[in-house]
Write an enzyme that holds these catalytic residues in place. Structure first.
Site, PDB file in Angstrom:
ATOM      1  N   HIS A  27       0.848  -1.185   0.000  1.00 34.23           N
ATOM      2  CA  HIS A  27       0.000   0.000   0.000  1.00 34.23           C
ATOM      3  C   HIS A  27       0.884   1.236   0.000  1.00 34.23           C
ATOM      4  O   HIS A  27       2.095   1.153   0.140  1.00 34.23           O
ATOM      5  CB  HIS A  27      -0.961   0.011   1.197  1.00 34.23           C
ATOM      6  N   CYS A  37       5.820   6.637   3.972  1.00 38.26           N
ATOM      7  CA  CYS A  37       4.680   5.780   3.610  1.00 38.26           C
ATOM      8  C   CYS A  37       3.948   6.278   2.365  1.00 38.26           C
ATOM      9  O   CYS A  37       3.037   5.619   1.882  1.00 38.26           O
ATOM     10  CB  CYS A  37       3.705   5.647   4.778  1.00 38.26           C
ATOM     11  N   HIS A  41       4.974   0.338  -0.576  1.00 41.36           N
ATOM     12  CA  HIS A  41       5.760  -0.594   0.222  1.00 41.36           C
ATOM     13  C   HIS A  41       4.850  -1.729   0.688  1.00 41.36           C
ATOM     14  O   HIS A  41       3.633  -1.601   0.682  1.00 41.36           O
ATOM     15  CB  HIS A  41       6.415   0.113   1.420  1.00 41.36           C
ATOM     16  N   HIS A  43       3.844  -5.177   3.357  1.00 38.65           N
ATOM     17  CA  HIS A  43       3.827  -5.710   4.717  1.00 38.65           C
ATOM     18  C   HIS A  43       3.314  -7.139   4.679  1.00 38.65           C
ATOM     19  O   HIS A  43       2.535  -7.503   3.807  1.00 38.65           O
ATOM     20  CB  HIS A  43       2.863  -4.926   5.621  1.00 38.65           C
ATOM     21  N   HIS A  78      -1.445 -10.500  -1.574  1.00 43.31           N
ATOM     22  CA  HIS A  78      -0.642 -10.190  -2.758  1.00 43.31           C
ATOM     23  C   HIS A  78      -1.300  -9.176  -3.685  1.00 43.31           C
ATOM     24  O   HIS A  78      -1.215  -9.282  -4.906  1.00 43.31           O
ATOM     25  CB  HIS A  78      -0.232 -11.468  -3.504  1.00 43.31           C
ATOM     26  N   GLU A 125       0.859  -4.549  11.630  1.00 42.48           N
ATOM     27  CA  GLU A 125       1.482  -4.135  10.369  1.00 42.48           C
ATOM     28  C   GLU A 125       2.976  -4.442  10.366  1.00 42.48           C
ATOM     29  O   GLU A 125       3.543  -4.845   9.352  1.00 42.48           O
ATOM     30  CB  GLU A 125       1.251  -2.641  10.165  1.00 42.48           C
TER      31      GLU A 125
END
Length: 142
Positions: A27, A37, A41, A43, A78, A125
């Site tokens: 996201h 952010c 990137h 997670h 994904h 996260e």
């Protein structure tokens, strides 16, 4: 998956079910205030769902564990969360993702005749950051 102790929630239900699973997704937060952010990137999100209820279904389940995982994992794993219709017009922050997970689960549970409720979504996260989403409950007057 690491062993985890989740914040507990006081509730009036006879049964409480907790389901852990994870999904990997990327996201970005489209706002200058988001700092790094703002860049795309990824997670590996760890999820714990807390479900409560007083009645079980015909198989003796509050809800089948695999159904809970499929509701979320199949939609988010994904993917770039920003591209999903669920996040159209929203910033997919961890807080918003946790709330969205709650809405998906609660909408599914509302279709079940024995009326279980989603009480809490715990969404990790990173190893050092997580969000707990709990809807405010309206007290019933008797």
């Amino acid at each position: 998956m690491m062993q985890q102790i989740y914040p507990s929630i006081d509730h009036p239900y006879t049964f409480e079910l907790n389901k852990d699973f994870n999904f990997s997704a990327a996201h970005y937060i489209p706002a200058p205030e988001a700092g790094k952010c703002m860049r795309t990137h990824g997670h590996t999100y760890f999820v714990n769902l807390t479900i409560g209820g007083d009645a079980l279904d015909d198989t003796g389940f509050l809800i089948n564990f695999s159904h809970l995982k499929a509701l979320i994992h199949d939609q988010f794993d994904h993917y770039l969360l920003n591209d999903l219709p669920l996040f159209e017009g929203k910033s997919p922050s961890t807080e918003v993702v946790a709330q969205t997970i709650y809405e998906i689960v609660e909408n599914h549970l509302a279709e079940l005749p024995h009326n279980p409720k989603c009480l809490q979504v715990f969404l990790r996260e990173t190893p050092s950051s997580y969000v707990v989403y709990r809807p405010k409950r309206v007290k019933e007057h008797k």
